[in-house]
Scaffold this active site. Structure first.
Site, PDB file in Angstrom:
ATOM      1  N   GLU A  88       0.827  -1.150  -0.008  1.00  9.10           N
ATOM      2  CA  GLU A  88      -0.181  -0.118  -0.094  1.00  9.10           C
ATOM      3  C   GLU A  88       0.838   1.313  -0.210  1.00  9.10           C
ATOM      4  O   GLU A  88       0.331   2.321  -0.719  1.00  9.10           O
ATOM      5  CB  GLU A  88      -0.959  -0.059   1.157  1.00  9.10           C
ATOM      6  CG  GLU A  88      -1.915  -1.130   1.212  1.00  9.10           C
ATOM      7  CD  GLU A  88      -2.916  -0.919  -0.041  1.00  9.10           C
ATOM      8  OE1 GLU A  88      -3.213   0.507  -0.314  1.00  9.10           O
ATOM      9  OE2 GLU A  88      -3.399  -1.754  -0.565  1.00  9.10           O
ATOM     10  N   SER A 463     -40.382 -42.672  31.595  1.00 13.54           N
ATOM     11  CA  SER A 463     -39.443 -43.598  32.704  1.00 13.54           C
ATOM     12  C   SER A 463     -38.506 -42.836  33.274  1.00 13.54           C
ATOM     13  O   SER A 463     -38.032 -43.285  34.497  1.00 13.54           O
ATOM     14  CB  SER A 463     -39.302 -44.775  32.390  1.00 13.54           C
ATOM     15  OG  SER A 463     -40.421 -45.683  31.778  1.00 13.54           O
TER      16      SER A 463
END
Length: 787
Positions: A88, A463
């Protein structure tokens, strides 16, 4: 004449320069004071998302519009900074905000090429644009950008400017800043990146969408190569590093990061809790929430639940493709474009990947996958879906061109056709002493269905609820060796109709002990226990475990788990048995920190044996552990003995018509519950028993969670009488000292209406005013009234 002409021309040129300089000076004088204040960057406060971590510091999820991690510039690796400068602004530390050499180089390059190929924006100018300006391409915007660059350079140091750039720049995939991008694309910190990966990230600011390695891997690779070449030219890397970086394959975490996170249900629970507390600030202030979840336990639970649900689903057979698409004929550009567009709407589910069928025959299926990959499925990979490849298959079942299917790489690396199960499930485990949740999986796939079955699914426990009824019987004077008649029974039910409960196997065993009744999950035994203690008393007793009276009406079907529970409630309730009778509260947030690490809130748990409430008698908890241990050793949970441990206990559960399958079990330190069923309740069929659909998931998890952990043998509490050899299969039997002396051979035997049943006002109730212990009084009531 020539000299005069040149002199005039020079004068005009100089005059023009003076005029331009004057105009520029005036523009600067007018514009500079009007430039935006730099407060936003001198007091930089980025929007940092909420992050959720496991107890062992693994990221489980994050929430916020922007993925962002703030990094101080001195924390950024030198090579990462050099990669960005190479891509850059190589003269960043030399210029004063505007790089005049860069401008001339860009101008020459653009002139030679005949069009604008490159600009000359410095990092400082990009900071100015990102914080203060739009992206419009106008002279005014560029002029303001240059002036702001000068202003920034005179206000901040170079390192401060670079720090702003590193944390603010957008890099695709909702990632802002290089630290966030490293996690998004590679699942790493900046310090863990290779030179090739650093170069890939450094190439993104120029055009994040164009050079996104997930979306455009080919273009991203070209940009990466350019950055690496610049790094080599500037001697930031050696020739050897350059060659290695060029040869390094592209491995991206971002391709799977959002598809196989086993912590998404936990993360969503945290998000909801944080929003309730902090509202919108929860998503921007950088809160870090550390949960109680252990990432290893979470992965074990995730894998176990998915494997169990897939195994159940495969037993029911292939249901057909997920959907069908109309694809253009042939394999041209139009077809490829349609395939790519369709794939964008399909989500991965762990290692079950979506694919679109291009061609299908009984010997081979060719399918298009994400990224343009073609999967060829042959041989054994077609076995599960054979019925869909038959010419006689229905249109809905048939695998044909345009069908959306799921494929998975098997252990040998070959593709096979699989499918997402319709059945759902839930799994949760916690520390029995503190209630800290160790793992929580709310369903098969969060992306498919975010409904959390652990906390939101109210289902009948069947159960698996019996231990709580048995515990109430123990508290009322029934002992593990009390004989109870497992025989047919009819009692008045709702609307005057007779209620005739039956055992799951349709058989009756006559007089059996309470211990045998639980081991063999005898429904008639459970009903008679509830009749003996009284439904009102049992309803009150259940609240000791955290169950509400509203969800468990005081009627006899409660004995068979006809109420409503969540898996989280069940594991909390079973923890009372596991930890010696203490009521601990499940929790999942350990602490909340701000972005600087300061602790804002921390959970103080209730700990068994310290500050937790004693919910039931420690003797009751011990006896129930012993009885549920027999369920695992000899009863419906016998498959758990494959773990080779003697400190396990638990109970299976199967509801009417096999609509819900459960197993809840524990050792003294760790309890876990698993549930399997359909969201819209319907029968699971012959594979839908708790011992076959739910228990294998629990075993799979516990096999990992308890591996290498020593067995825990708890001491017999005071006040218990031990009778060696009096228990099941020659084992020891246990009694409350006072109950053993008062009524050691109580029998419960009845064929008709029973005192203590539904609507019986004479049912024994807790008595705190008689001058005798309530439990002792209950023994005498039972002896006087029953059987």
């Amino acid at each position: 004449m020539l000299r005069r002409f040149l002199a005039i021309l020079a004068g005009v040129f100089l005059g023009g320069v003076v005029l331009l300089a004057g105009a520029a000076a005036i523009a600067i004088i007018i514009t500079y004071p009007r430039l935006q204040s730099l407060d936003v960057i001198t007091d930089y406060r980025p929007k940092i998302p909420l992050r959720v971590y496991s107890a062992d510091n693994q990221l489980l999820g994050e929430f916020g519009e922007e993925r962002r991690s703030f990094s101080r510039i001195h924390e950024v690796p030198q090579l990462m900074k050099q990669a960005v400068l190479a891509a850059e602004d190589e003269r960043f530390y030399q210029h004063s905000g505007i790089d005049y050499l860069g401008i001339m180089r860009a101008a020459v390059g653009n002139l030679v090429s005949g069009h604008a190929r490159s600009g000359a924006s410095t990092i400082t100018m990009q900071v100015a644009k990102n914080f203060f300006l739009s992206s419009e391409k106008t002279f005014t915007r560029k002029f303001n950008e240059a002036l702001l660059a000068f202003k920034i350079e005179h206000t901040l140091s170079k390192d401060q400017i670079l720090e702003l750039y590193f944390n603010q720049i957008y890099l695709g995939q909702r990632a802002y800043g290089f630290a966030a991008a490293a996690q998004t694309y590679y699942g790493k910190t900046l310090n863990d990146l290779s030179p090739a990966q650093m170069a890939m990230l450094a190439g993104l600011p120029k055009a994040p969408s164009a050079y996104n390695p997930i979306v455009n891997p080919d273009r991203a690779k070209l940009r990466q190569q350019y950055v690496l070449r610049r790094m080599r030219e500037l001697n930031f890397i050696t020739q050897e590093q350059y060659d290695q970086a060029l040869a390094e394959p592209l491995h991206l975490a971002g391709q799977v990061a959002e598809t196989s996170q086993p912590g998404q249900y936990v993360a969503e629970m945290v998000r909801q809790a944080m929003y309730e507390r902090y509202k919108e600030a929860a998503y921007t202030e950088g809160f870090k929430v550390y949960t109680t979840v252990d990432s290893r336990h979470q992965k074990w639970a995730y894998d176990a639940l998915r494997a169990g649900l897939i195994d159940y689903d495969r037993k029911t057979g292939y249901r057909g493709p997920e959907s069908f698409l109309d694809l253009p004929a042939g394999d041209g550009e139009d077809a490829t474009e349609a395939l790519d567009e369709a794939m964008g709407d399909l989500r991965d589910s762990g290692d079950m990947l979506p694919a679109i069928v291009l061609s299908a025959s009984p010997s081979e299926v060719r399918a298009y996958m994400r990224g343009g990959k073609i999967a060829s499925i042959k041989g054994a990979g077609l076995d599960f879906a054979r019925r869909g490849l038959s010419s006689k298959a229905s249109q809905q079942l048939q695998i044909r061109r345009g069908a959306v299917i799921r494929v998975q790489a098997n252990a040998k690396g070959y593709w096979e056709i699989v499918e997402m199960p319709e059945v759902e499930g839930a799994f949760v485990s916690l520390d029995t002493r503190t209630g800290a949740i160790k793992s929580l999986i709310g369903g098969f796939d969060f992306n498919r269905r975010s409904f959390n079955h652990v906390t939101q699914a109210w289902r009948q426990p069947g159960s698996s609820f019996k231990p709580f009824i048995y515990s109430s019987g123990i508290e009322r004077g029934i002992t593990p060796s009390t004989l109870i008649n497992d025989a047919p029974l009819s009692v008045p039910g709702v609307n005057g109709q007779m209620w005739t409960p039956k055992n799951d196997d349709g058989k009756f065993s006559g007089m059996i002990t309470l211990r045998q009744g639980l081991t063999r999950s005898k429904n008639l035994v459970s009903v008679r226990v509830l009749m003996a203690v009284g439904t009102d008393y049992a309803q009150q007793y259940l609240q000791r475990f955290g169950f509400s009276a509203k969800q468990h009406p005081a009627y006899l079907p409660m004995a068979l788990g006809a109420g409503s529970v969540t898996p989280l409630q069940m594991v909390e309730g079973y923890s009372v048995f596991a930890n010696g009778g203490y009521r601990t509260k499940a929790f999942f947030i350990d602490r909340i920190e701000d972005q600087s690490g300061r602790v804002l809130a921390k959970t103080v748990p209730t700990v068994a044996g310290q500050n937790a409430q004693q919910a039931i008698d420690p003797r009751n908890a011990f006896i129930m552990r012993s009885m549920m241990g027999d369920v695992v050793r000899y009863g419906t949970g016998f498959r758990a003995m494959s773990l080779g441990r003697t400190d396990l206990a638990g109970k299976t559960g199967t509801t009417s018509d096999w609509k819900d399958a459960w197993f809840v079990g524990f050792n003294p330190n760790l309890a876990a519950a698993t549930w399997v069923g359909f969201d819209q309740p319907r029968s699971l069929g012959r594979y839908g028993y708790g011992g076959t659909a739910a228990l294998p998931i629990w075993i799979n998890y516990m096999g990992n969670a308890l591996k290498g952990q020593p067995e825990v043998e708890l001491p017999v509490p005071q006040g218990i009488v031990v009778k060696p050899g009096a228990g099941q299969r020659g084992g020891d039997e246990y009694y409350y000292e006072e109950f053993q002396k008062t009524n050691p051979e109580l029998h419960i035997d009845n064929q008709g209406s029973v005192p203590g049943g539904e609507g019986d006002a004479s049912a024994p109730q807790a008595d705190t005013d008689s001058g005798k212990p309530a439990a002792q009084d209950a023994v005498e009531n039972v002896k006087d009234q029953l059987f």
